[in-house]
Design an enzyme around this catalytic site. Structure first.
Site, PDB file in Angstrom:
ATOM      1  N   VAL A 118       0.880  -1.173   0.000  1.00  0.00           N
ATOM      2  CA  VAL A 118       0.000   0.000   0.000  1.00  0.00           C
ATOM      3  C   VAL A 118       0.910   1.212   0.000  1.00  0.00           C
ATOM      4  O   VAL A 118       1.792   1.335   0.855  1.00  0.00           O
ATOM      5  CB  VAL A 118      -0.919   0.036   1.235  1.00  0.00           C
ATOM      6  CG1 VAL A 118      -1.904   1.192   1.120  1.00  0.00           C
ATOM      7  CG2 VAL A 118      -1.651  -1.274   1.403  1.00  0.00           C
ATOM      8  N   ARG A 125       7.865   8.627  -6.637  1.00  0.00           N
ATOM      9  CA  ARG A 125       8.962   7.685  -6.388  1.00  0.00           C
ATOM     10  C   ARG A 125       8.459   6.441  -5.666  1.00  0.00           C
ATOM     11  O   ARG A 125       8.774   5.310  -6.051  1.00  0.00           O
ATOM     12  CB  ARG A 125      10.060   8.372  -5.573  1.00  0.00           C
ATOM     13  CG  ARG A 125      11.261   7.482  -5.260  1.00  0.00           C
ATOM     14  CD  ARG A 125      12.295   8.273  -4.484  1.00  0.00           C
ATOM     15  NE  ARG A 125      13.412   7.434  -4.069  1.00  0.00           N
ATOM     16  CZ  ARG A 125      14.440   7.878  -3.337  1.00  0.00           C
ATOM     17  NH1 ARG A 125      14.473   9.148  -2.949  1.00  0.00           N
ATOM     18  NH2 ARG A 125      15.419   7.072  -2.988  1.00  0.00           N
ATOM     19  N   TYR A 126       7.663   6.649  -4.620  1.00  0.00           N
ATOM     20  CA  TYR A 126       7.119   5.511  -3.880  1.00  0.00           C
ATOM     21  C   TYR A 126       6.175   4.686  -4.754  1.00  0.00           C
ATOM     22  O   TYR A 126       6.164   3.450  -4.696  1.00  0.00           O
ATOM     23  CB  TYR A 126       6.374   5.987  -2.638  1.00  0.00           C
ATOM     24  CG  TYR A 126       7.237   6.616  -1.564  1.00  0.00           C
ATOM     25  CD1 TYR A 126       8.633   6.575  -1.647  1.00  0.00           C
ATOM     26  CD2 TYR A 126       6.666   7.257  -0.474  1.00  0.00           C
ATOM     27  CE1 TYR A 126       9.417   7.159  -0.665  1.00  0.00           C
ATOM     28  CE2 TYR A 126       7.445   7.846   0.508  1.00  0.00           C
ATOM     29  CZ  TYR A 126       8.822   7.799   0.406  1.00  0.00           C
ATOM     30  OH  TYR A 126       9.595   8.372   1.384  1.00  0.00           O
ATOM     31  N   ARG A 315      13.660   7.084 -12.156  1.00  0.00           N
ATOM     32  CA  ARG A 315      12.938   5.834 -11.984  1.00  0.00           C
ATOM     33  C   ARG A 315      11.758   5.782 -12.943  1.00  0.00           C
ATOM     34  O   ARG A 315      11.030   6.755 -13.106  1.00  0.00           O
ATOM     35  CB  ARG A 315      12.446   5.696 -10.551  1.00  0.00           C
ATOM     36  CG  ARG A 315      11.856   4.341 -10.253  1.00  0.00           C
ATOM     37  CD  ARG A 315      12.372   3.778  -8.959  1.00  0.00           C
ATOM     38  NE  ARG A 315      13.820   3.725  -8.876  1.00  0.00           N
ATOM     39  CZ  ARG A 315      14.482   3.723  -7.725  1.00  0.00           C
ATOM     40  NH1 ARG A 315      13.824   3.766  -6.579  1.00  0.00           N
ATOM     41  NH2 ARG A 315      15.794   3.679  -7.710  1.00  0.00           N
ATOM     42  N   ARG A 342      -7.019   2.882  -4.398  1.00  0.00           N
ATOM     43  CA  ARG A 342      -7.940   3.096  -3.281  1.00  0.00           C
ATOM     44  C   ARG A 342      -8.511   4.502  -3.356  1.00  0.00           C
ATOM     45  O   ARG A 342      -7.774   5.489  -3.261  1.00  0.00           O
ATOM     46  CB  ARG A 342      -7.250   2.861  -1.933  1.00  0.00           C
ATOM     47  CG  ARG A 342      -8.204   3.040  -0.760  1.00  0.00           C
ATOM     48  CD  ARG A 342      -7.707   2.415   0.533  1.00  0.00           C
ATOM     49  NE  ARG A 342      -6.548   3.066   1.099  1.00  0.00           N
ATOM     50  CZ  ARG A 342      -6.021   2.768   2.289  1.00  0.00           C
ATOM     51  NH1 ARG A 342      -6.573   1.821   3.032  1.00  0.00           N
ATOM     52  NH2 ARG A 342      -4.953   3.399   2.735  1.00  0.00           N
ATOM     53  N   GLU A 428     -13.278  -2.730   7.792  1.00  0.00           N
ATOM     54  CA  GLU A 428     -12.586  -1.982   8.840  1.00  0.00           C
ATOM     55  C   GLU A 428     -13.523  -1.136   9.700  1.00  0.00           C
ATOM     56  O   GLU A 428     -13.076  -0.400  10.567  1.00  0.00           O
ATOM     57  CB  GLU A 428     -11.513  -1.082   8.213  1.00  0.00           C
ATOM     58  CG  GLU A 428     -12.059  -0.121   7.173  1.00  0.00           C
ATOM     59  CD  GLU A 428     -10.988   0.638   6.428  1.00  0.00           C
ATOM     60  OE1 GLU A 428      -9.807   0.485   6.755  1.00  0.00           O
ATOM     61  OE2 GLU A 428     -11.338   1.389   5.497  1.00  0.00           O
ATOM     62  N   PHE A 454      -6.471  -3.959  11.632  1.00  0.00           N
ATOM     63  CA  PHE A 454      -6.614  -3.784  13.078  1.00  0.00           C
ATOM     64  C   PHE A 454      -6.844  -2.326  13.457  1.00  0.00           C
ATOM     65  O   PHE A 454      -7.660  -2.020  14.343  1.00  0.00           O
ATOM     66  CB  PHE A 454      -5.357  -4.306  13.784  1.00  0.00           C
ATOM     67  CG  PHE A 454      -5.242  -3.905  15.225  1.00  0.00           C
ATOM     68  CD1 PHE A 454      -5.970  -4.562  16.204  1.00  0.00           C
ATOM     69  CD2 PHE A 454      -4.417  -2.861  15.614  1.00  0.00           C
ATOM     70  CE1 PHE A 454      -5.878  -4.188  17.538  1.00  0.00           C
ATOM     71  CE2 PHE A 454      -4.310  -2.478  16.941  1.00  0.00           C
ATOM     72  CZ  PHE A 454      -5.041  -3.149  17.907  1.00  0.00           C
ATOM     73  N   ASP A 456      -7.894   0.824  11.826  1.00  0.00           N
ATOM     74  CA  ASP A 456      -9.179   1.484  11.597  1.00  0.00           C
ATOM     75  C   ASP A 456     -10.300   0.739  12.307  1.00  0.00           C
ATOM     76  O   ASP A 456     -11.219   1.350  12.873  1.00  0.00           O
ATOM     77  CB  ASP A 456      -9.471   1.558  10.097  1.00  0.00           C
ATOM     78  CG  ASP A 456      -9.148   2.930   9.523  1.00  0.00           C
ATOM     79  OD1 ASP A 456      -9.464   3.933  10.179  1.00  0.00           O
ATOM     80  OD2 ASP A 456      -8.583   2.999   8.428  1.00  0.00           O
ATOM     81  N   PRO A 537       5.053  -3.084   4.514  1.00  0.00           N
ATOM     82  CA  PRO A 537       5.329  -1.647   4.457  1.00  0.00           C
ATOM     83  C   PRO A 537       6.362  -1.213   3.426  1.00  0.00           C
ATOM     84  O   PRO A 537       6.613  -0.020   3.294  1.00  0.00           O
ATOM     85  CB  PRO A 537       5.846  -1.354   5.873  1.00  0.00           C
ATOM     86  CG  PRO A 537       6.520  -2.625   6.282  1.00  0.00           C
ATOM     87  CD  PRO A 537       5.700  -3.729   5.667  1.00  0.00           C
ATOM     88  N   ASP A 627      -0.346   6.239   9.510  1.00  0.00           N
ATOM     89  CA  ASP A 627      -1.202   6.928   8.561  1.00  0.00           C
ATOM     90  C   ASP A 627      -2.465   7.341   9.299  1.00  0.00           C
ATOM     91  O   ASP A 627      -2.503   7.328  10.532  1.00  0.00           O
ATOM     92  CB  ASP A 627      -1.476   6.070   7.324  1.00  0.00           C
ATOM     93  CG  ASP A 627      -2.292   4.820   7.636  1.00  0.00           C
ATOM     94  OD1 ASP A 627      -2.729   4.646   8.792  1.00  0.00           O
ATOM     95  OD2 ASP A 627      -2.502   4.007   6.720  1.00  0.00           O
TER      96      ASP A 627
END
Length: 722
Positions: A118, A125-126, A315, A342, A428, A454, A456, A537, A627
């Site tokens: 996620v 970049r991510y 990249r 999302r 959630e 867990f 949310d 992560p 987050d």
């Protein structure tokens, strides 16, 4: 309104107009008028329903609050509580058995099991790193993390540590011996690998000091390629590919008798490109940045340049990997993770577009229209033409049905075939958990995954039961039986609805990105529980977590669990309240400080810099991925204790002021960071404090309204200074 243009009766920010008409629409058969007319139709048709559903949430919460004020915690009268929830319509009748009907899904969703990333799509970049995390170097992942011990002779150091390298090679050989055992001997003892013809097919032959041998499962060898100096051998196990890189002349290859210089594993099969909890998008400028990156991923043109190690790096998206199969025919392996997007939930609005009365429209409506429009450019992603939208924070089946209705309207608006848009249901919110079978049935023609989370889920549990009494400490909640019931119900209900081999059942995030050894010990529980996928992560974590999917056959685990009894609603509603006076003042202070530090550490970057996802040290200086979901649980925990008198308002304020200095010190190396302890009236500090002091009053305990409002203030001040 000089920044807006009128489009089909809507006032649309010029930045969004320019993006839609000059970037997103070119190359498609959709016209500008078709898009804007369609968006206006979405707002007119679904806006009132959206508002009514949010009002319904408030009505139900008010009735639940009244019940708790009258009767106390659920444990005082569990049967009465369940009857009450049915009476007010919070719980609905469970539907008869059925099987989901979703068609046209990719194998990464239906038949392949592996990690899921996620990532904030706002960070190019991510986003690219995650998309490219389909493949990862096992050697690099082992060498760079604590999966290999970091003390004594194995300490990494600033230069390459040959002893550590040897430990990596040995650990990787153990993986090969487990997933791809030889008929005799171990991969650590192989002196050479050869591809030899056996009639019309090729076989993999391994030479050892004891003689020649082959794989126990000859079918696990599926292809080969590379050059004379650097060969690559393609293996497959549980549907996942593993590539042996043979390069005897390299530093690492010289450490292995067969010149095995790396093992490239197929890792992050799917990635959620996130427009929601991990981004800070509060206005048209931010939303366009999010949409532009998603469009670039769909067209394959997204790139990002940055400095790394003193040199400029650009990249881009990885190409597919090409080999020959065992018959000598072309073998093409997909080079990128299957990308899901999302959208935001039903709560938020966006002033990037205003309706005829000047009101911001539902941000979920805007996300649906624009992210699908961008996905129509898909050239590299889904091989079936599916568009995968993960929909978060839905409260019960009627809100799931509403999301499906929105998607159906978008399909008509953009000329797509019915049910082209698939939905991922994030389990959630408690009303969804309690009515999960009905929620799945509402989306049975579109659903491609369900998952648990867990953070949310706990935030919503605390808020829903805010008036029941003081909540347990966060670490205590993790071991409560309602959490186990929640996790088990998700898997077992999914299996009962026919998900096995048809759709994903997912598990939540590993929140400690630096603790990979602990992850490798704990996270094998997810595939063992029958989950097709679980969140990680980082690309490195995906490369490591995929080893679990070689150890566990998920479909066998699902078959084993298929007939288990589903935990009852009584178990799902069983979270206890804190026993009065069971905590010392030191324990209360410690918990309050930990929550305050987490909130401050996350919020200051969100508000000051627009960073939606951060690694924030906790009270023990352990870096945790934060987050809005993690912030939600921390803020709800503090708000609950404040509501029930475990802490006072003055104590909360004093603790936040004290912990601001700690957070300032942790951010001391950031040149753009502005210390909070020098100004407790700063926008960032006040935002964090508001989340705690006013958390009980926030809709469903969400952090978005406060964060968005405060970030907008900072952006306005920055614009005024320019």
């Amino acid at each position: 309104m000089s920044d807006y243009l009128v489009k089909s009766g809507l006032s649309v920010n010029k930045l969004l107009v320019n993006f839609i008409e000059n970037e997103a629409l070119p190359g498609l058969v959709v016209t500008a008028d078709q898009f804007w007319n369609g968006l206006a139709g979405l707002v007119a048709e679904h806006g009132p329903t959206n508002a009514a559903l949010l009002a319904r949430r408030d009505t139900l919460q008010s009735k639940i609050d009244d019940w708790h004020r009258r009767y106390g915690p659920v444990a005082n009268n569990p049967q009465g509580y369940e009857f009450f929830l049915r009476d007010i319509g919070y719980l609905i009748e469970e539907p008869a058995d059925f099987t989901i009907e979703t068609a046209g899904l990719d194998p990464e969703i239906t038949t392949l099991c592996g990690p899921q990333l996620v990532v904030p799509v706002s960070n190019a970049r991510y986003a690219l790193n995650a998309a490219n995390a389909r493949w990862g170097s096992l050697y690099d992942a082992l060498y760079g993390t604590d999966v290999i011990a970091r003390d004594g002779d194995l300490a990494p150091g600033s230069a390459f540590n040959a002893a550590r390298g040897q430990a990596v090679v040995a650990r990787a050989a153990e993986f090969l011996d487990t997933a791809f055992p030889l008929q005799t001997g171990s991969h650590r003892d192989v002196t050479s690998y050869h591809v030899e013809k056996d009639g019309e097919r090729r076989v993999l032959v391994a030479a050892t000091a004891e003689g020649r041998t082959q794989l126990k499962d000859a079918a696990a060898f599926v292809g080969y390629g590379g050059t004379q100096d650097k060969g690559e051998l393609v293996l497959r196990h549980h549907g996942l590919h593993v590539i042996l890189v043979i390069e005897a002349g390299s530093v690492i290859g010289a450490m292995h008798p067969a010149g095995l210089s790396d093992i490239i594993v197929e890792a992050a099969l799917t990635t959620i490109q996130d427009c929601e909890d991990s981004v800070a998008a509060v206005d048209a400028e931010d939303k366009v940045g999010v949409y532009r990156n998603w469009l670039g991923l769909m067209t394959g043109t997204l790139q990002d340049s940055f400095e790394k190690g003193g040199r400029q790096v650009t990249r881009t998206l990885q190409a597919d990997r090409t080999y020959k199969d065992i018959s000598g025919q072309p073998l093409v392996l997909k080079g990128r993770s299957l990308l899901l997007v999302r959208n935001v939930g039903h709560l938020m609005t966006s002033d990037a577009v205003r309706d005829a009365e000047g009101r911001p429209i539902g941000e979920g409506l805007l996300d649906a229209a624009v992210t699908v429009l961008c996905a129509m450019h898909d050239r590299l992603n889904s091989r079936t033409g599916a568009i995968y939208i993960v929909k978060p924070k839905m409260h019960g089946p009627e809100e799931v049905a509403f999301a499906c209705a929105i998607f159906a309207s978008v399909e008509v608006m953009l000329g797509l075939a019915p049910r082209s848009i698939k939905i991922g249901i994030m389990d959630e919110e408690r009303r969804t958990s309690a009515n999960l079978k009905a929620a799945i049935r509402a989306a049975r023609e579109r659903v491609f995954f369900i998952n648990t989370g867990f953070l949310d889920r706990t935030g919503d549990e605390i808020h829903t039961s805010m008036e029941a009494g003081p909540v347990l400490r966060k670490d205590e909640i993790k071991s409560e039986r309602w959490i186990a019931a929640y996790e088990d119900r998700n898997v077992l209900i999914g299996l009962a609805c026919g998900f096995s081999g048809r759709a994903q059942i997912g598990k939540g995030m590993w929140a400690r990105p630096d603790d990979m050894a602990a992850m490798m010990s704990a996270k094998i529980g997810h595939p063992n529980a029958g989950a097709n996928t679980a969140w990680v992560p980082s690309p490195t974590a995906a490369t490591l977590h995929v080893l679990h999917y070689h150890q566990v056959d998920v479909f066998e685990a699902q078959q084993r669990r298929h007939n288990e009894a589903t935990p009852s609603l009584d178990e799902l509603f069983s979270m206890p309240v804190q026993v009065p006076y069971s905590l010392s003042r030191d324990e209360i202070t410690r918990e309050l400080e930990n929550n305050a530090q987490g909130i401050l550490g996350y919020v200051v970057r969100w508000v000051q810099q627009g960073i939606g996802c951060s690694k924030v040290p906790d009270i023990n200086n352990v870096g945790l991925m934060e987050d809005r979901a993690t912030c939600r649980i921390s803020s709800q925990a503090v708000a609950n204790w404040l509501r029930h008198g475990l802490v006072s308002k003055d104590e909360v304020i004093a603790t936040f002021e004290r912990m601001a200095s700690v957070v300032d010190a942790q951010n001391g190396g950031d040149p753009v960071y502005r210390p909070m302890s020098e100004n407790y009236q700063s926008v960032a500090f006040q935002a964090a404090l508001d989340l705690a002091l006013h958390g009980a009053d926030q809709p469903a305990g969400y952090t978005e309204p406060i964060l968005h409002g405060r970030r907008a203030v900072v952006k306005a001040r920055e614009a005024a200074r320019r």
